[in-house]
Design a protein around this motif. Structure first.
Motif, short mmCIF file in Angstrom:
data_model
loop_
_atom_site.label_atom_id
_atom_site.label_comp_id
_atom_site.label_asym_id
_atom_site.label_seq_id
_atom_site.Cartn_x
_atom_site.Cartn_y
_atom_site.Cartn_z
N THR A 46 -2.20 1.68 -4.61
CA THR A 46 -3.00 2.42 -3.77
C THR A 46 -4.50 1.81 -3.47
OG1 THR A 46 -3.75 3.75 -5.46
CG2 THR A 46 -1.79 4.58 -4.23
N ARG B 50 -11.32 -0.28 0.47
CA ARG B 50 -11.17 0.10 1.87
C ARG B 50 -12.38 0.47 2.55
NH1 ARG B 50 -6.58 4.62 3.27
NH2 ARG B 50 -7.03 5.05 5.36
N LEU C 63 -4.84 -3.54 8.08
CA LEU C 63 -3.58 -4.18 7.45
C LEU C 63 -3.09 -5.20 8.22
CD1 LEU C 63 -1.69 -1.05 6.12
CD2 LEU C 63 -3.18 -2.64 4.62
N GLU D 293 0.83 7.64 12.22
CA GLU D 293 0.39 6.63 11.48
C GLU D 293 1.60 5.57 11.51
OE1 GLU D 293 -2.49 8.80 8.19
OE2 GLU D 293 -0.34 8.29 7.61
N ILE E 145 4.97 -0.43 2.63
CA ILE E 145 4.53 0.87 2.59
C ILE E 145 5.62 1.71 1.93
CG2 ILE E 145 2.86 0.69 4.51
CD1 ILE E 145 5.95 2.42 5.20
N LEU F 194 1.63 1.74 12.73
CA LEU F 194 1.95 0.59 11.96
C LEU F 194 3.07 -0.18 12.65
CD1 LEU F 194 2.26 2.41 8.36
CD2 LEU F 194 1.00 0.41 9.16
N TYR G 217 0.84 -1.21 -0.05
CA TYR G 217 -0.18 0.20 0.16
C TYR G 217 0.86 1.22 0.26
CZ TYR G 217 -3.59 3.62 1.04
OH TYR G 217 -4.26 4.56 0.89
N PRO H 210 -2.59 5.10 5.58
CA PRO H 210 -2.78 3.66 5.62
C PRO H 210 -3.92 3.18 6.37
CG PRO H 210 -0.50 4.43 6.65
CD PRO H 210 -1.63 5.62 5.74
N VAL I 139 3.44 8.43 4.73
CA VAL I 139 2.98 8.07 6.18
C VAL I 139 3.44 9.17 7.12
CG1 VAL I 139 3.17 6.36 7.95
CG2 VAL I 139 3.22 5.66 5.62
#
Length: 978
Positions: free
Chosen positions: A344, A407, A115, A132, A123, A136, A105, A110, A128
């Protein structure tokens, strides 16, 4: 020793291990893995040694304990053989596919919660944000940061910092410079400005792109050798500088023999479908190219033991082609990821995300969210459907450029009347999503303009009708209240002539109008045929919102997370806000504290008490509160420092005089301050009870502005309050029932399920004691659709009113009769916050993957089929036409079965949360309940609950057997045998 001898060295030890044993690296050695190792070796060349090892593994015990004349020779032989095999290192095998699901992604924002279904997440770090990245990196997955080592795009941040002599060519396809891998300066730049900075940010794995780009400028000869040597030096230095780092390579077949030892996996693009960055088109690849690539990938995986992932490209929304391609890649033994060329779109791998979020497009700003009609009316039915909501304030920010499909399960919009076409850009952007298959639902109004007309597909001028209309027909699921007249005036001129289904048809003056319809792009429902508002301000749905949203969003049949039920019982909550806790009745001399203490002695279910810090003025009062906290069924929470009753004042609003409940503690010299009212109360709370949950119960109207929510979140406090039912008179209306969650960029505020402070004031402090209505409302909200947990909220000083004890006793006992599962308020808040974060995925074989956080219930229609009882699912119970599944942990799998499993241990319902559940045999499970007093559970007839092999007494009830487990027994490990 040659190829055969080398293969023998790498496979001897692995071959002698059974599939259930562990090799030294910690990987299962499976038969497929052995076949991969042996690929390309003639069986007559190496087979003898393999057979010898299998003979040794299977017959060693017999020979060592068999005939005594041969025993010494056999022992010496195998001792010598053991010494020989110890000199050969064990093979590092390729992990099973199910252990290395991967997602790419490269977009912004994100979806961290979704995920988590993937073991590997790749990523683009520049996309990002810091918070974020923190989220992650907190996942149990391995996060790979993208690094281009062989090319630099001309529009990248690097271009101004690199020197021209570091480049040896160009790649016109991607408009980039090809870099000189033999340049130590370029390698140092990568190590310092990319790997070093990313390592400091917390990344411990990298996906290396453009590995073989040097071939564009150095195809052969000494120059190529220098490039490959430089590449090898770079990878070796990365591994040396950053111990434990993981590296994925994008291709690099030409240098595998040199760099494979530094790699942890290989990626290759465009096996079946490719992407042309110049045209932006996706297209199938040529068959001859595929076979060459397959051969290279098999070599990487079989000879060099590199796990291989294939990255293929299709247009967003081409789900059938994406799944077909993923299956083809899996059949070759490689891990697939199929998405768009920009990476994406959350596409298809071995696992595919099953979105349960909707994007809610609204106007205004986050501070105005409380007054948004979509939030006030539509969020509640969306939550019932199991959907989490992301609010998007379109007046402040344009829609994301990344695909929403994959999404989100759909888009829902409620925008103000628009006659100038100012939302045309929104409709144009949503058209791409609708064309790809994402449903778009417009509520309230359909914006004007050509783009919105095309999106909806309507005919007519969208102008309000001024003449009378009559109802001609209505869809069977519309469920319009018959007692309300049809209002024709103001109906917009909208008609669906093709590719749609009208849900309401009105006619007048030889014309038909469709104010409610399900369309090819989703659907719409417009005023005045959506919600009715009467003279007292009460709202009523003019359609069934659940049925309409389910149809317009084209929701698939999939599990819905549920906040009302746990272990087959409706959740119940008892919350006491300690307002004026030490107020004394002048006539009797009895304090609210005394009344509360008496109440708590009568009931043993969990109760949460919110303490106002500024009300506790001396040590004696503090000791009394400590006595409350010492009761085993009581938990304390903060109810702010001084009890602000009108929170919008913090954002400049001046309508405090309209507040229904105006109690606040006046503290000399103190001006209300957000951090002091929120996280600043935690230290005092824990000085009273060091086991107190970090929970804040919002005071007054509970309409916490963004800064207040942020203050609570920064202090790591859970929080609840505001919301509830907005009622003045008459019957309960679902259109006036607030959602349970108010998500924002500052955090998720959990709202009161039913009676927030303003409504409590209306019910309790007026001339009539109307609190008994709460009993009625709790029952109404548990109909065929269970909308809410059973919830009782009250104030401590209310206990001083005449007749209060009788009303409260009636409400609590009614709740007890309903067979509920009581929770403390902080437990419910944790579950509610998990609702916003929960996610679903399904693997390519149809098994569901569930991440529930602290939620423990999924809901499905009873007609959807049976789910297998497993370590992840302890049982189920039906309520009307819905089946509630009992989850046992934060993450698990669901597998549907065609028929009920005979003699399978099954928990029908229990009155306490599960702490542990495990199937120990096909017909036996071991489990523990959270100890919180006596617990009840129901099991199927023919089963029994045991402790230390002693069966507990059971009585026959409708639908099975009822077993009572004492508080002491609940803490023990129980077994369920069927």
């Amino acid at each position: 020793m040659g190829r055969c001898a080398d293969t023998q060295r790498r496979t001897m030890v692995a071959y002698c291990l059974l599939p259930t044993q562990k090799a030294k690296p910690g990987r299962n050695i499976s038969a497929p893995a052995l076949r991969h190792v042996q690929t390309g070796i003639h069986p007559l060349e190496c087979g003898t040694l393999f057979r010898l090892h299998r003979f040794r593994q299977g017959c060693l015990h017999i020979l060592m304990n068999g005939f005594s004349p041969a025993r010494r020779f056999v022992r010496m032989f195998f001792q010598l053989l053991s010494l020989l095999t110890l000199t050969f290192p064990a093979v590092a095998t390729v992990p099973p596919l199910a252990e290395r699901d991967i997602v790419f992604y490269y977009g912004s924002r994100p979806p961290v919660d979704d995920l988590r279904h993937f073991e590997q997440i790749v990523i683009q770090p520049s996309q990002v944000l810091a918070h974020e990245r923190t989220q992650l990196l907190a996942l149990p997955s391995t996060i790979f940061a993208y690094v281009s080592i062989g090319e630099v795009a001309r529009n990248s941040e690097d271009i101004s910092r690199i020197k021209s002599k570091w480049s040896i060519g160009t790649n016109p396809t991607w408009n980039s410079l090809v870099m000189d891998m033999s340049s130590s300066a370029w390698r140092d730049y990568l190590l310092d400005q990319h790997f070093g900075l990313l390592w400091q940010q917390g990344y411990r794995a990298f996906f290396l792109d453009t590995v073989d780009s040097y071939l564009l400028a150095a195809r052969d000869g000494k120059r190529r050798e220098q490039q490959e040597q430089g590449l090898q030096l770079l990878l070796a230095e990365v591994k040396r500088r950053y111990p434990g780092v993981k590296l994925l390579l994008n291709r690099g077949f030409e240098v595998l023999d040199k760099v494979a030892k530094h790699a942890d996996g290989m990626i290759a693009e465009s096996l079946f479908h490719g992407f042309d960055p110049l045209t932006g088109k996706h297209a199938p690849t040529k068959p001859e190219t595929r076979q060459w690539l397959i051969n290279q990938l098999r070599r990487a995986q079989d000879e060099f033991n590199l796990p291989v992932t294939v990255l293929d490209y299709v247009e967003p929304g081409e789900w059938a082609e994406a799944e077909k391609t993923a299956k083809q890649i899996l059949e070759l033994g490689f891990m697939p990821w199929v998405a768009n060329g920009d990476l994406t779109w959350l596409g298809q791998g071995r696992v595919r995300l099953m979105p349960r979020r909707v994007l809610a497009i609204v106007d205004g700003s986050p501070a105005e969210q409380w007054n948004q009609p979509l939030f006030k009316h539509v969020a509640t039915p969306l939550e019932y459907l199991g959907l989490a909501i992301d609010y998007w304030y379109i007046d402040q920010q344009g829609l994301p450029i990344e695909p929403l499909l994959g999404r989100y399960s759909g888009v829902v919009s409620w925008l103000p009347t628009d006659l100038e076409g100012r939302y045309g850009g929104v409709c144009s952007r949503l058209q791409r999503e609708a064309d790809a298959g994402l449903p778009v639902v417009l509520l309230g109004n359909v914006p004007a303009g050509v783009a919105c007309r095309r999106l909806v597909g309507y005919a007519g001028d969208n102008q309000p009708i001024t003449h009378a209309l009559t109802a001609e027909s209505a869809h069977q699921l519309l469920a319009r209240p018959e007692h309300l007249p049809v209002v024709g005036s103001g109906t917009p001129d909208l008609r669906i002539e093709a590719l749609g289904e009208p849900w309401l048809t009105l006619s007048g003056e030889n014309q038909r109008f469709h104010p409610v319809a399900v369309t090819a792009s989703g659907g719409y429902a417009v005023h005045p045929h959506l919600i009715n508002e009467n003279a007292s301000g009460q709202h009523q749905w003019l359609l069934d919102p659940v049925a309409f949203l389910r149809a317009a969003l084209r929701l698939p049949l999939q599990p819905a997370f549920d906040l009302t039920t746990e272990n087959g019982r409706r959740i119940s909550l008892l919350e006491i806000r300690a307002d004026q806790l030490f107020r004394t009745d002048a006539a009797t001399g009895v304090s609210a504290y005394d009344k509360l203490r008496s109440l708590l002695n009568q009931y043993q279910e969990p109760v949460t008490i919110g303490i106002i810090e500024a009300e506790i003025r001396d040590d004696e009062q503090k000791q009394k509160v400590q006595q409350l906290a010492a009761l085993p069924h009581v938990r304390l929470a903060s109810h702010t420092y001084s009890h602000p009753f009108y929170w919008p004042v913090f954002i400049g609003e001046r309508d405090a005089d309209q507040a229904l409940y105006k109690y606040s503690v006046q503290v000399p010299g103190y001006a209300a301050e957000l951090s002091r009212e929120t996280a600043g109360t935690l230290a005092f709370l824990q000085s009273i009870d060091d086991q107190a949950a970090p929970l804040l119960i919002w005071s007054g109207d509970g309409k916490a502005p963004p800064a207040a929510v942020a203050a609570a979140e920064q202090g790591d406090m859970l929080h609840i309050g505001g919301g509830g039912l907005h009622w003045q008179t008459g019957s309960l209306s679902l259109a006036d029932l607030s959602p349970l969650l108010k998500p924002s960029d500052w955090g998720v505020q959990v709202l009161t399920p039913l009676v927030a402070e303003p409504l409590f004031a209306r019910l309790w402090y007026g001339e009539l004691l109307n609190y008994r209505k709460v009993i009625e409302w709790n029952q109404l909200l548990d109909g065929p659709q269970r909308w809410r947990p059973a919830s009782l909220s009250l104030h401590a000083d209310a206990l001083l009113r005449n007749g209060a004890a009788t009303v409260i006793d009636e409400a609590i006992r009614q709740q007890q009769r309903e067979e509920t599962l009581p929770l403390w308020l902080d437990e419910f808040v944790r579950r509610a916050r998990s609702f916003q974060q929960a996610s679903l995925a399904r693997d390519i074989d149809g098994r569901w993957q569930v991440y529930a956080g602290e939620l423990r219930t999924l809901r499905l229609p009873a007609s959807a089929g049976l789910v297998a009882i497993s370590d992840d699912v302890a049982g189920f119970r039906e309520h009307h036409d819905q089946r509630y599944l009992h989850l046992t942990s934060a993450a698990g799998e669901l597998e549907f079965v065609s028929a009920a499993e005979k003699n399978r241990p099954l928990l029908i319902h229990a009155s306490a949360p599960l702490q542990h559940w495990q199937l120990s045999k096909a017909n036996q499970a071991t489990f523990r309940l959270q100890a919180r007093g006596q617990a009840e559970l129901q099991i199927p007839a023919g089963c029994r609950v045991q402790i230390n092999e002693q069966a507990l007494p059971a009585r026959v009830v409708q639908g099975g057997l009822r077993v009572v487990v004492s508080a002491a027994q609940a803490a023990e490990e129980l077994s369920l045998d069927c």
